[in-house]
Design a protein around this motif. Structure first.
Motif, short mmCIF file in Angstrom:
data_model
loop_
_atom_site.label_atom_id
_atom_site.label_comp_id
_atom_site.label_asym_id
_atom_site.label_seq_id
_atom_site.Cartn_x
_atom_site.Cartn_y
_atom_site.Cartn_z
N GLN A 13 -42.47 70.16 87.89
CA GLN A 13 -41.94 68.87 87.49
C GLN A 13 -40.79 69.04 86.50
O GLN A 13 -39.76 68.35 86.59
CB GLN A 13 -43.04 68.02 86.86
N ARG A 14 -40.95 69.95 85.57
CA ARG A 14 -39.91 70.20 84.56
C ARG A 14 -38.59 70.58 85.24
O ARG A 14 -37.52 70.11 84.87
CB ARG A 14 -40.37 71.30 83.61
N TRP A 17 -37.40 67.38 87.94
CA TRP A 17 -36.87 66.17 87.32
C TRP A 17 -35.62 66.44 86.49
O TRP A 17 -34.92 65.51 86.09
CB TRP A 17 -37.93 65.49 86.47
N PHE A 20 -32.48 64.60 87.68
CA PHE A 20 -32.55 63.15 87.79
C PHE A 20 -31.38 62.40 87.16
O PHE A 20 -31.13 61.24 87.50
CB PHE A 20 -33.86 62.66 87.13
N GLY A 52 -36.95 60.83 79.72
CA GLY A 52 -35.79 61.16 80.55
C GLY A 52 -34.51 61.21 79.76
O GLY A 52 -34.43 61.86 78.71
N ASP A 71 -40.11 64.29 76.51
CA ASP A 71 -40.01 64.53 77.95
C ASP A 71 -40.26 66.00 78.24
O ASP A 71 -40.00 66.87 77.40
CB ASP A 71 -38.62 64.13 78.46
N SER A 73 -38.62 67.68 80.52
CA SER A 73 -37.40 68.31 81.00
C SER A 73 -36.36 68.51 79.91
O SER A 73 -35.78 67.54 79.42
CB SER A 73 -36.78 67.47 82.13
N GLY A 116 -42.62 57.13 84.11
CA GLY A 116 -42.74 58.50 83.62
C GLY A 116 -44.16 59.00 83.49
O GLY A 116 -44.54 59.98 84.14
N THR A 215 -31.81 64.26 93.74
CA THR A 215 -32.06 63.83 92.36
C THR A 215 -33.51 63.52 92.02
O THR A 215 -33.87 63.58 90.83
CB THR A 215 -31.24 62.57 92.04
N ALA A 216 -34.34 63.14 92.98
CA ALA A 216 -35.71 62.72 92.71
C ALA A 216 -36.66 63.87 93.02
O ALA A 216 -36.76 64.31 94.17
CB ALA A 216 -36.08 61.49 93.53
N ALA A 217 -37.36 64.36 92.01
CA ALA A 217 -38.11 65.62 92.11
C ALA A 217 -38.98 65.75 93.35
O ALA A 217 -38.94 66.79 94.02
CB ALA A 217 -38.94 65.82 90.85
#
Length: 265
Positions: A13-14, A17, A20, A52, A71, A73, A116, A215-217
């Motif tokens: 996920q890190r 995303w 994004f 984000g 976050d 990321s 989130g 762009t969307a994980a």
């Protein structure tokens, strides 16, 4: 060595995303809707979970609230800090896990999350953490994607091709009001719901689908996994476009979402 059984998922996920940022601008109107819905006031201590690029945190800071953001990321936090610096907003952005918030008990008046916290693998853990750092009488408020509408249907479609690890419920369960009631339980009172819509400009359904894969994980990951299975990838893409076409009008994809707010007892 991490003892978190979902450490590999969170690492993915890190990374995922981190791509994004190009979509973040389209979430800024929704950020204002959430901050208004949460009734953020000047002087309040506010936490934005899974912040984000900081659209909610910065919107809340402009009310005069004292805001922190967290976050997974680091790439998104670079943009969050840059966005805050542009208006000299003093926001403490930190890299961290929504399931292990690095804050003391009962230190915030408002805890927010926009699309989130719903990706945390253990709803009971992230709920407990968000409520732990909230003061009694404080407000928790978040935006999520209902499973029966555009983004919820798309995320559930991705999950049918790339199921989450065992024990991880679909993120779209957070868009079901009864599930939200159950997860917040008797720790809160005065739970209320609202529905709003955000739109994403797109020249075509295919443009939108392609942008999601960049762009969307979940879409990024699935496109990578299916790269050597062209027939299956084409099947998935056709299903995505069939769903999106139902919400595409006037060069925009209309994405309805659920907002929840409640008071901690």
């Amino acid at each position: 060595m991490s003892t978190d059984p979902f450490a590999p998922l969170k690492a993915a996920q890190r990374e995922g995303w981190g791509l994004f940022s190009p979509l973040a601008a389209f979430t800024t109107p929704a950020a204002a809707m959430l901050v208004d819905f949460a009734d953020v006031k000047s002087g309040q201590e506010v936490l934005d979970v899974a912040c984000g690029t900081g659209v909610v945190a910065i919107t809340a800071a402009r009310t005069g609230a004292r805001v922190r953001g967290l976050d997974l990321s680091p790439a998104l936090l670079v943009d969050a800090r840059r966005n805050a610096a542009l208006i000299e907003a003093d926001i403490d952005f930190v890299e961290g896990d929504a399931e292990a918030l690095p804050y003391p008990d009962a230190c915030f008046d408002v805890v927010l999350s926009q699309f989130g916290h719903m990706f945390a693998p253990r709803p009971e853990v992230v709920t407990r953490e968000m409520l732990r750092v909230l003061r009694p009488g404080g407000r928790i408020a978040f935006s999520t994607w209902p499973p029966e509408l555009a983004i919820g249907r798309l995320f559930d479609l991705v999950g049918s091709y790339l199921p989450p690890p065992a024990g991880v419920p679909p993120s779209t369960a957070w868009g079901n009001v009864e599930t939200v009631r159950e997860r917040l339980g008797d720790a809160v009172t005065g739970i209320e719901f609202g529905r709003e819509e955000m739109t994403i400009p797109a020249l075509s359904v295919r443009h939108y689908r392609t942008n999601m894969e960049l762009t969307a994980a979940p879409f990024v990951k699935l496109a990578q996994v299916l790269a050597d299975q062209p027939a299956k990838l084409a099947e998935f893409r056709a299903k995505v476009e069939a769903i999106v076409s139902q919400y595409y009008r006037g060069n925009r994809v209309h994405q309805s979402f659920l907002m929840t707010r409640a008071i901690k007892k």
